[in-house]
Design a protein around this motif. Structure first.
Motif, short mmCIF file in Angstrom:
data_model
loop_
_atom_site.label_atom_id
_atom_site.label_comp_id
_atom_site.label_asym_id
_atom_site.label_seq_id
_atom_site.Cartn_x
_atom_site.Cartn_y
_atom_site.Cartn_z
N ARG A 71 3.68 -17.11 -7.99
CA ARG A 71 5.00 -18.45 -7.85
C ARG A 71 6.32 -18.50 -7.97
O ARG A 71 7.44 -18.85 -7.63
CB ARG A 71 4.08 -19.92 -7.66
CG ARG A 71 2.83 -20.33 -6.83
CD ARG A 71 2.39 -21.63 -7.36
NE ARG A 71 2.03 -21.86 -9.03
CZ ARG A 71 0.84 -21.92 -9.50
NH1 ARG A 71 0.36 -21.99 -9.33
NH2 ARG A 71 1.17 -22.07 -11.13
N GLN B 88 7.44 -11.63 -1.56
CA GLN B 88 7.03 -12.79 -0.57
C GLN B 88 8.08 -13.67 -1.00
O GLN B 88 7.81 -14.65 0.47
CB GLN B 88 5.80 -12.99 -0.65
CG GLN B 88 4.51 -12.68 -0.49
CD GLN B 88 3.65 -12.95 -1.14
OE1 GLN B 88 2.76 -14.51 -1.54
NE2 GLN B 88 2.24 -12.61 -0.90
N SER B 89 8.81 -13.94 -0.85
CA SER B 89 10.15 -15.17 -1.59
C SER B 89 11.43 -14.54 -0.32
O SER B 89 11.88 -15.37 0.09
CB SER B 89 10.94 -14.95 -3.01
OG SER B 89 10.37 -14.65 -4.58
N ASN C 140 -4.71 -27.22 0.45
CA ASN C 140 -3.30 -27.34 -0.55
C ASN C 140 -3.12 -26.49 0.56
O ASN C 140 -3.21 -25.51 0.78
CB ASN C 140 -3.54 -26.66 -1.25
CG ASN C 140 -2.07 -26.71 -2.43
OD1 ASN C 140 -1.28 -26.10 -1.41
ND2 ASN C 140 -2.17 -26.83 -3.73
N THR C 141 -2.09 -26.99 1.49
CA THR C 141 -1.38 -25.82 2.26
C THR C 141 -0.34 -25.22 1.49
O THR C 141 -0.51 -23.75 2.34
CB THR C 141 0.31 -26.68 3.24
OG1 THR C 141 0.82 -27.28 1.69
CG2 THR C 141 -0.91 -27.87 3.86
N ASP C 142 0.08 -24.86 1.08
CA ASP C 142 0.57 -23.81 -0.55
C ASP C 142 -0.61 -22.68 -0.69
O ASP C 142 -0.93 -21.76 -0.27
CB ASP C 142 1.06 -23.94 -1.80
CG ASP C 142 2.35 -24.58 -1.50
OD1 ASP C 142 2.78 -24.75 -0.62
OD2 ASP C 142 3.16 -25.53 -2.61
N HIS C 143 -1.70 -23.24 -0.78
CA HIS C 143 -3.11 -21.81 -1.16
C HIS C 143 -3.02 -20.93 -0.40
O HIS C 143 -3.70 -20.46 0.34
CB HIS C 143 -4.01 -22.63 -1.86
CG HIS C 143 -5.38 -22.04 -2.40
ND1 HIS C 143 -5.40 -20.81 -3.13
CD2 HIS C 143 -6.68 -22.08 -1.35
CE1 HIS C 143 -6.57 -20.31 -2.87
NE2 HIS C 143 -6.68 -20.90 -2.35
N ALA D 168 -1.50 -20.57 2.79
CA ALA D 168 -0.85 -20.25 2.81
C ALA D 168 -0.61 -18.68 2.59
O ALA D 168 -0.89 -18.11 2.76
CB ALA D 168 0.57 -20.60 2.95
N ASN D 169 -0.96 -18.99 1.25
CA ASN D 169 -1.36 -17.76 0.59
C ASN D 169 -2.08 -16.59 0.68
O ASN D 169 -1.97 -15.99 0.74
CB ASN D 169 -0.85 -17.91 -0.99
CG ASN D 169 0.32 -18.21 -1.79
OD1 ASN D 169 1.61 -17.72 -1.41
ND2 ASN D 169 0.42 -19.46 -2.68
#
Length: 172
Positions: free
Chosen positions: A19, A86-87, A129-132, A134-135
């Motif tokens: 992250r 990814q950034s 968890n949306t971030d998880h 998406a990853n």
């Protein structure tokens, strides 16, 4: 009373998404320590810097680009590259090896795809968890892109590096 197993659960290094740049550098170090039994002084030596300088770079998350490649090569992971790509909304895909996929690798890919779809379904139900998620989708896309390139290379004959150059440049 529930007993925990004596063996710690193995970390799925290929499924970790850093992250931050600082976290990505730390993950590389942890990977080298846990899977390659490398100490920080040994990593620093392979990167051509002192142990103190490596600790300083890891603590601040400030690693010059000229040291990133030796650092990632020494630790065996490219987490800083993955974080930076990814950034910028880019994918990092491993170079294909030109081999046909094995049954085990396809089974593993299928299981991972099913897990990711399950995570997406959980999100639709309101949990997760949306971030998880998406990853994990990005990781699946990378795996699929790798397989796509492998499949495309199956039709292309591999170039042989034989001595055919001598025909063009005969020796006297």
């Amino acid at each position: 009373m529930i007993r925990s197993s004596s063996k710690p659960r193995r970390r799925a290094w290929s499924r970790i998404v850093p992250r931050s740049l600082n976290e990505s550098l730390q993950l590389c170090k942890e990977h080298a320590q846990q899977t390659r039994q490398m100490s920080v002084p040994r990593i620093a030596d392979r990167c051509g810097m002192s142990t103190d300088m490596l600790y300083k770079r890891l603590g601040s998350g400030d690693m010059p680009a000229s040291l990133l490649i030796p650092y990632m090569a020494a630790t065996g992971r490219v987490y800083p590259l993955i974080y930076m790509a990814q950034s910028l909304d880019k994918l990092v895909v491993d170079m294909p090896k030109g081999k046909k996929p094995t049954h085990a690798s396809l089974t593993h890919l299928n299981q991972f795809a099913n897990q990711v779809i399950g995570l997406i379904m959980q999100l639709e139900e309101g949990s997760g968890n949306t971030d998880h998620v998406a990853n994990q989708i990005v990781l699946l896309m990378q795996d699929l892109a790798y397989q796509k390139i492998e499949v495309e290379q199956l039709d292309e004959p591999q170039q042989s590096f034989d001595l055919s150059y001598q025909e063009e440049f005969p020796q006297n």
